[in-house]
Design a protein around this motif. Structure first.
Motif, PDB file in Angstrom:
ATOM      1  N   MET A 115       0.832  -1.204   0.000  1.00 22.58           N
ATOM      2  CA  MET A 115       0.000   0.000   0.000  1.00 22.58           C
ATOM      3  C   MET A 115       0.869   1.258   0.000  1.00 22.58           C
ATOM      4  SD  MET A 115      -3.041  -0.929  -0.349  1.00 22.58           S
ATOM      5  CE  MET A 115      -3.900   0.575  -0.069  1.00 22.58           C
ATOM      6  N   GLN A 116       1.907   1.263   0.806  1.00 27.25           N
ATOM      7  CA  GLN A 116       2.796   2.426   0.840  1.00 27.25           C
ATOM      8  C   GLN A 116       3.492   2.620  -0.496  1.00 27.25           C
ATOM      9  OE1 GLN A 116       5.395   1.632   4.141  1.00 27.25           O
ATOM     10  NE2 GLN A 116       3.980   2.523   5.638  1.00 27.25           N
ATOM     11  N   ARG A 117       3.916   1.530  -1.114  1.00 33.77           N
ATOM     12  CA  ARG A 117       4.586   1.644  -2.415  1.00 33.77           C
ATOM     13  C   ARG A 117       3.627   2.180  -3.473  1.00 33.77           C
ATOM     14  NH1 ARG A 117       9.543  -0.243  -2.483  1.00 33.77           N
ATOM     15  NH2 ARG A 117       9.681  -0.686  -4.704  1.00 33.77           N
ATOM     16  N   ARG A 118       2.382   1.748  -3.449  1.00 34.15           N
ATOM     17  CA  ARG A 118       1.389   2.263  -4.400  1.00 34.15           C
ATOM     18  C   ARG A 118       1.125   3.747  -4.159  1.00 34.15           C
ATOM     19  NH1 ARG A 118      -2.191  -2.897  -3.827  1.00 34.15           N
ATOM     20  NH2 ARG A 118      -1.356  -4.125  -5.532  1.00 34.15           N
ATOM     21  N   ILE A 119       1.002   4.119  -2.888  1.00 34.04           N
ATOM     22  CA  ILE A 119       0.729   5.530  -2.554  1.00 34.04           C
ATOM     23  C   ILE A 119       1.852   6.425  -3.054  1.00 34.04           C
ATOM     24  CG2 ILE A 119       0.556   7.162  -0.631  1.00 34.04           C
ATOM     25  CD1 ILE A 119      -1.046   4.974   0.860  1.00 34.04           C
ATOM     26  N   TYR A 120       3.095   5.977  -2.873  1.00 31.77           N
ATOM     27  CA  TYR A 120       4.239   6.798  -3.269  1.00 31.77           C
ATOM     28  C   TYR A 120       4.632   6.616  -4.732  1.00 31.77           C
ATOM     29  CZ  TYR A 120       4.725   7.683   1.691  1.00 31.77           C
ATOM     30  OH  TYR A 120       4.485   8.058   2.987  1.00 31.77           O
ATOM     31  N   GLY A 121       3.941   5.735  -5.457  1.00 30.33           N
ATOM     32  CA  GLY A 121       4.196   5.546  -6.879  1.00 30.33           C
ATOM     33  C   GLY A 121       5.386   4.671  -7.201  1.00 30.33           C
ATOM     34  N   HIS A 122       5.804   3.839  -6.288  1.00 27.27           N
ATOM     35  CA  HIS A 122       6.920   2.930  -6.540  1.00 27.27           C
ATOM     36  C   HIS A 122       6.404   1.611  -7.108  1.00 27.27           C
ATOM     37  CE1 HIS A 122       8.701   5.443  -3.171  1.00 27.27           C
ATOM     38  NE2 HIS A 122       9.465   5.712  -4.239  1.00 27.27           N
ATOM     39  N   ALA A 123       7.315   0.822  -7.641  1.00 26.85           N
ATOM     40  CA  ALA A 123       6.946  -0.474  -8.207  1.00 26.85           C
ATOM     41  C   ALA A 123       6.502  -1.414  -7.092  1.00 26.85           C
ATOM     42  CB  ALA A 123       8.133  -1.081  -8.956  1.00 26.85           C
ATOM     43  N   THR A 124       5.434  -2.189  -7.373  1.00 33.14           N
ATOM     44  CA  THR A 124       4.902  -3.109  -6.354  1.00 33.14           C
ATOM     45  C   THR A 124       5.259  -4.554  -6.643  1.00 33.14           C
ATOM     46  OG1 THR A 124       2.805  -3.263  -7.542  1.00 33.14           O
ATOM     47  CG2 THR A 124       2.956  -1.626  -5.791  1.00 33.14           C
ATOM     48  N   ASP A 125       5.948  -4.817  -7.746  1.00 31.46           N
ATOM     49  CA  ASP A 125       6.272  -6.189  -8.091  1.00 31.46           C
ATOM     50  C   ASP A 125       7.637  -6.631  -7.567  1.00 31.46           C
ATOM     51  OD1 ASP A 125       7.668  -4.538  -9.729  1.00 31.46           O
ATOM     52  OD2 ASP A 125       7.295  -5.662 -11.567  1.00 31.46           O
ATOM     53  N   VAL A 126       8.193  -5.884  -6.644  1.00 29.79           N
ATOM     54  CA  VAL A 126       9.489  -6.245  -6.070  1.00 29.79           C
ATOM     55  C   VAL A 126       9.280  -7.178  -4.883  1.00 29.79           C
ATOM     56  CG1 VAL A 126      10.622  -4.127  -6.804  1.00 29.79           C
ATOM     57  CG2 VAL A 126       9.510  -4.217  -4.577  1.00 29.79           C
ATOM     58  N   ALA A 127      10.319  -7.917  -4.545  1.00 27.70           N
ATOM     59  CA  ALA A 127      10.244  -8.820  -3.397  1.00 27.70           C
ATOM     60  C   ALA A 127      10.321  -8.002  -2.106  1.00 27.70           C
ATOM     61  CB  ALA A 127      11.390  -9.824  -3.447  1.00 27.70           C
ATOM     62  N   ILE A 128       9.458  -8.347  -1.177  1.00 30.78           N
ATOM     63  CA  ILE A 128       9.421  -7.648   0.115  1.00 30.78           C
ATOM     64  C   ILE A 128      10.092  -8.549   1.140  1.00 30.78           C
ATOM     65  CG2 ILE A 128       7.923  -6.708   1.912  1.00 30.78           C
ATOM     66  CD1 ILE A 128       5.848  -6.213  -0.312  1.00 30.78           C
ATOM     67  N   ARG A 129      11.095  -7.985   1.814  1.00 31.82           N
ATOM     68  CA  ARG A 129      11.792  -8.769   2.827  1.00 31.82           C
ATOM     69  C   ARG A 129      10.862  -9.015   4.010  1.00 31.82           C
ATOM     70  NH1 ARG A 129      17.058  -5.489   4.169  1.00 31.82           N
ATOM     71  NH2 ARG A 129      15.315  -4.324   4.957  1.00 31.82           N
ATOM     72  N   PRO A 130      10.791 -10.235   4.486  1.00 34.69           N
ATOM     73  CA  PRO A 130       9.938 -10.502   5.656  1.00 34.69           C
ATOM     74  C   PRO A 130      10.573  -9.924   6.919  1.00 34.69           C
ATOM     75  CG  PRO A 130      11.017 -12.516   4.922  1.00 34.69           C
ATOM     76  CD  PRO A 130      11.383 -11.444   3.945  1.00 34.69           C
TER      77      PRO A 130
END
Length: 170
Positions: free
Chosen positions: A52-67
């Motif tokens: 959600m934060q990445r979408r709000i700030y306009g960043h790519a959302t298809d990157v791997a998110i570190r747990p």
């Protein structure tokens, strides 16, 4: 009188919830199955909020998110659990208060309806009594005229024979 007691009780309940929530947070990390369950919830929450934060700030959302590491996940889930508990208790208190208020309003409305019905009934009874008295007066006037006692009793009529609404003194 009861309203301040209910408000005070609600406030005491909310205050008592915070230590209970803290205890839940502490105990949540100690049981192995529950610990794994809350870690999974915390990781899912972390992925959701990061996306959600990445979408709000306009960043790519298809990157791997570190747990999150295990301790941070347990702490985040325990905090979420404690806040959820406090929120649930506060919500239940609000629902209780709204229901109590609506029952009180319903009782007041029912009392108003009963008072209105009693007033209508009293009005109808008085109207019947006035009609009965009018009939009795008419009968008495006929009886007096029939016996020729009209001059002996000086009746004042509510309306003059001319119909102008003025009583004629006799």
């Amino acid at each position: 009188m009861i309203l301040p007691v209910v408000k005070l009780g609600t406030l005491a309940l909310r205050t008592a919830c915070k230590p209970i929530a803290n205890r839940l947070k502490k105990e949540a990390g100690l049981h192995p199955k529950f610990r794994q369950f809350i870690i999974n919830i915390a990781q899912a929450n972390h992925r959701f909020t990061t996306n959600m934060q990445r979408r709000i700030y306009g960043h790519a959302t298809d990157v791997a998110i570190r747990p999150l590491n295990e301790e941070k996940a347990v702490q985040a889930a325990a905090d979420l659990l404690g806040e959820l508990f406090v929120f649930t208790v506060a919500g239940a208190a609000v629902v209780f208060e709204v229901q109590r208020s609506s029952r009180s309003e319903a009782r007041k409305e029912e009392m108003r309806k009963q008072e209105m019905q009693a007033l209508k009934q009293r009005d109808e009874d008085l109207a019947r009594e006035v009609e009965l008295l009018k009939h009795k007066i008419a009968e008495l006037e006929q009886l007096v005229r029939g016996r020729g006692l009209g001059g002996m009793f000086k009746f004042r009529h509510g309306q003059s024979p001319t119909g102008d609404g003025q009583a004629t003194p006799t």
